[in-house]
Structure formats: structure tokens, C-alpha cells
Write a protein that holds these residues in place. Structure first.
Motif, short mmCIF file in Angstrom:
data_model
loop_
_atom_site.label_atom_id
_atom_site.label_comp_id
_atom_site.label_asym_id
_atom_site.label_seq_id
_atom_site.Cartn_x
_atom_site.Cartn_y
_atom_site.Cartn_z
N LEU A 50 19.49 36.23 -28.57
CA LEU A 50 19.83 37.74 -28.73
C LEU A 50 18.25 37.59 -29.60
O LEU A 50 17.32 38.07 -30.13
N PRO A 51 16.94 37.02 -28.05
CA PRO A 51 15.88 36.78 -29.14
C PRO A 51 14.41 37.95 -28.88
O PRO A 51 15.23 39.28 -29.14
N ASP A 52 13.66 37.72 -29.67
CA ASP A 52 12.90 38.95 -29.68
C ASP A 52 11.75 39.23 -28.72
O ASP A 52 11.52 40.48 -28.37
N VAL A 53 11.81 38.36 -27.64
CA VAL A 53 10.63 38.14 -26.93
C VAL A 53 10.93 37.90 -25.87
O VAL A 53 11.96 36.38 -26.38
N VAL A 54 11.48 37.37 -24.17
CA VAL A 54 11.53 36.97 -23.31
C VAL A 54 10.56 36.65 -22.33
O VAL A 54 9.74 38.18 -22.30
N LEU A 55 9.86 35.87 -21.71
CA LEU A 55 8.80 35.01 -21.02
C LEU A 55 9.25 35.10 -19.80
O LEU A 55 10.23 33.83 -20.05
N LEU A 56 9.35 35.44 -19.05
CA LEU A 56 10.72 35.94 -17.16
C LEU A 56 9.00 35.49 -16.19
O LEU A 56 8.34 36.75 -15.89
N ASP A 57 9.07 34.93 -15.62
CA ASP A 57 8.88 34.56 -14.56
C ASP A 57 9.62 35.88 -13.53
O ASP A 57 10.39 36.47 -13.50
N VAL A 58 8.39 36.27 -12.57
CA VAL A 58 8.27 37.67 -11.58
C VAL A 58 9.34 37.10 -10.19
O VAL A 58 10.10 37.83 -9.86
N ARG A 59 8.77 35.74 -10.53
CA ARG A 59 9.01 35.88 -8.45
C ARG A 59 10.07 33.92 -8.97
O ARG A 59 9.86 33.35 -9.13
N MET A 60 11.34 34.60 -8.85
CA MET A 60 12.27 33.31 -9.15
C MET A 60 13.77 33.45 -7.41
O MET A 60 13.86 34.62 -7.34
N PRO A 61 14.48 32.51 -7.19
CA PRO A 61 15.43 32.80 -6.58
C PRO A 61 16.59 33.41 -6.88
O PRO A 61 16.97 33.09 -8.83
#
Length: 229
Positions: A50-61
Motif C-alpha cells: 500500500l505505497p503512496d506512489v508507484v513509479l510504473l514503466d508503461v511498456r513491459m512484457p
């Protein structure tokens, strides 16, 4: 002790995850609480931490960042989790999908460390952030996803709606479109931050927008500001 922002880092490339973690771990008020290499694993980590923020790569397999964002938004237990999408110049289709899915911010992967850290804090505080370098991609894809967007309260399209704004509202819109946070805009215009927030709320209503990102795109689409200026 500082108020710590808890972050999950998601990217299919271990070296990028390592670099992001190093940047964030250097900050006394940021804690990386989890990592993942794809969208499916990301959901598991996010639900567990339950983090405050997710840094999320948009292009992943497998499950990409767009679908992961959509599922985070659909989960009522993750309603307070903010999503920062990491993208590149050739990810137009993914950026469009992430906009639809409800991402809070867009950053290029090569963004400066200070900008990355500032974005994490701004997003946690409730702001939506669009890296000016990504704006051209977003503007170019605007009509591909704008069907169903609420109509501005003034008919005649974005240019007509923007023309109906007060001078101060136009100044605020330009400053926001150039990437300014509420404190940045307040300093630039010599007004209080509460005044800026009030203008932003008025702009959202008058221009038929639901997010700060849509305000940015409307400013460009109306011709009020152009990419690179």
C-alpha cells in the motif's frame, strides 16, 4: 522524523529499477518499499505494501503499465495510491492508454533526479504532473481518446472556451501548461497558493476537464501555448 513517502518501483529492466531506487533511497523523506518487473507482480507488491506512489514503466512484457494502472484505479483498496508513468518518446500509444486509465503523472525515463523526486512529492500531495517533454506526445494523441470528455461550459471548442477565461485564469493556465506546480505558479504570479488552487478548480469547471493533465492539453489544443514555448 520527516513524513516519509513510500514508493514502489516497477520496470522490467533491473538496471533501471536499481537506478531509480538509488535516486529515491538518497532522499531522507522517501522510502522504496517494493519493486517489480512487470504489471502482474506490481499489483501483488502494491496490494501488499500500500505505497503512496508507484513509479510504473508503461511498456513491459505480460501486463503492461496501462493495464496495471487500470487495475490499480479499479481496486477500492488502492484508492490512495498515486501512479507516475515512466515513458519514452516513442510510447505514444501507451501514453494515450495510460491517460485513459487514470495515471497521475508522466515522466520521461531520462528525467533529472531532482525532477523525479519533486514529482513523487507533488503527486503524493494530490497534484497531476505532465513532463513538458511529454506534452507533444500527449497533444498529438488527444483526439484519439477525447471522445466522451465533458463539454466545456462555453460551446465552440477549446479555443472558444479559453477565450472566455479571465486574464488571470489564462495566466494560471499558461503557467500550469508549462509544468508549474501550485507553489511555482503562486510565486510566478505573486499570489497565494490558495488563490492558485481556486483558479485551477475554476479552470477545470470552465474547460470541461477532470484532471490537471487535461488542462495542459487544452491549453495546447486551443493555441494558447505551443510545444516548446
Amino acid at each position: 522524523m520527516p513524513d516519509v513517502t513510500r514508493v514502489v518501483v516497477v520496470d522490467d529492466q533491473p538496471t533501471i529499477r536499481m537506478g531509480l531506487r538509488m535516486i529515491l533511497d538518497h532522499e531522507p523523506d522517501v522510502e522504496v518499499v517494493g519493486e517489480a518487473g512487470d504489471g502482474t507482480a506490481a499489483l501483488d507488491v502494491v496490494r501488499a505494501t500500500l505505497p503512496d506512489v508507484v513509479l510504473l514503466d508503461v511498456r513491459m512484457p505480460g501486463m503492461d503499465g496501462v493495464e496495471a494502472t487500470r487495475q490499480i484505479r479499479a481496486d477500492p483498496l488502492l484508492g490512495d495510491v498515486r501512479v507516475v508513468v515512466l515513458t519514452t518518446f516513442d510510447d505514444e500509444e501507451y501514453v494515450t492508454g495510460a491517460l485513459r486509465a487514470g495515471a497521475d503523472a508522466f515522466l520521461l525515463k531520462d528525467t533529472e533526479p531532482a525532477t523525479l523526486v519533486a514529482t513523487v512529492h507533488r503527486v503524493r500531495a494530490g497534484e497531476q504532473v505532465l513532463d513538458p517533454k511529454v506534452t507533444g506526445v500527449v497533444v498529438g494523441q488527444w483526439r484519439a481518446w477525447s471522445t466522451g470528455r465533458p463539454e466545456p461550459t462555453t460551446s465552440g471548442g477549446p479555443a472558444h472556451a479559453v477565450a472566455s477565461l479571465t486574464q488571470r485564469e489564462r495566466e494560471v493556465l499558461i503557467a500550469v501548461a508549462r509544468g508549474g506546480s501550485n507553489p511555482d505558479v503562486a510565486d510566478q504570479l505573486g499570489v497565494g497558493e490558495a488563490t492558485v488552487k481556486a483558479h485551477v478548480h475554476a479552470l477545470l469547471r470552465k474547460l470541461g476537464c477532470t484532471t490537471r493533465t487535461q488542462l495542459v492539453v487544452t491549453a495546447y489544443e486551443s493555441g494558447l501555448i505551443t510545444v516548446g514555448h
